[in-house]
Design a protein around this motif. Structure first.
Motif, PDB file in Angstrom:
ATOM      1  N   ARG A 117     -10.114  -2.554  -0.010  1.00 24.67           N
ATOM      2  CA  ARG A 117      -8.353  -3.100   0.294  1.00 24.67           C
ATOM      3  C   ARG A 117      -7.899  -1.838   0.878  1.00 24.67           C
ATOM      4  O   ARG A 117      -7.774  -1.096   2.145  1.00 24.67           O
ATOM      5  N   GLN A 138      -9.854  -0.095   3.953  1.00 27.46           N
ATOM      6  CA  GLN A 138      -9.494  -1.133   5.076  1.00 27.46           C
ATOM      7  C   GLN A 138      -7.760  -0.350   5.545  1.00 27.46           C
ATOM      8  O   GLN A 138      -8.178  -0.443   6.836  1.00 27.46           O
ATOM      9  N   LEU A 139      -7.340  -0.040   4.679  1.00 20.75           N
ATOM     10  CA  LEU A 139      -5.758  -0.146   4.512  1.00 20.75           C
ATOM     11  C   LEU A 139      -5.863   1.531   5.307  1.00 20.75           C
ATOM     12  O   LEU A 139      -4.831   2.339   5.768  1.00 20.75           O
ATOM     13  N   GLN A 190       0.951  -1.478  -0.093  1.00 24.04           N
ATOM     14  CA  GLN A 190       0.250  -0.272   0.664  1.00 24.04           C
ATOM     15  C   GLN A 190       1.036   1.403  -0.153  1.00 24.04           C
ATOM     16  O   GLN A 190       0.187   1.869  -0.275  1.00 24.04           O
TER      17      GLN A 190
END
Length: 70
Positions: A62, A65-66, A6
């Motif tokens: 994702r 979420q991150l 990320q």
């Protein structure tokens, strides 16, 4: 499964994912950034790869979420 990378998402990759999360189609995102839809698809493909996601929806989930996008 590979850990998502990320931290290596570029600003435009994050921006494209953010726009998708808000329901904008690729053609509108392309106009917003003065790029071709094909170029935006390339940014999204790169983001999917970095986030180890198979689809744009999975990549958006994702990224949320991150904490990369909201």
């Amino acid at each position: 499964m590979t850990k998502p990378c990320q931290n290596s998402l570029t600003h435009i990759e994050k921006s494209c994912l953010q726009s998708l999360a808000h329901g904008e189609p690729v053609t509108c995102i392309a106009e917003q950034f003065d790029k071709s839809p094909r170029k935006i698809e390339g940014f999204l493909e790169s983001a999917r790869r970095k986030l180890t996601a198979n689809t744009n929806v999975e990549a958006v989930a994702r990224a949320i979420q991150l904490g990369l996008i909201s």
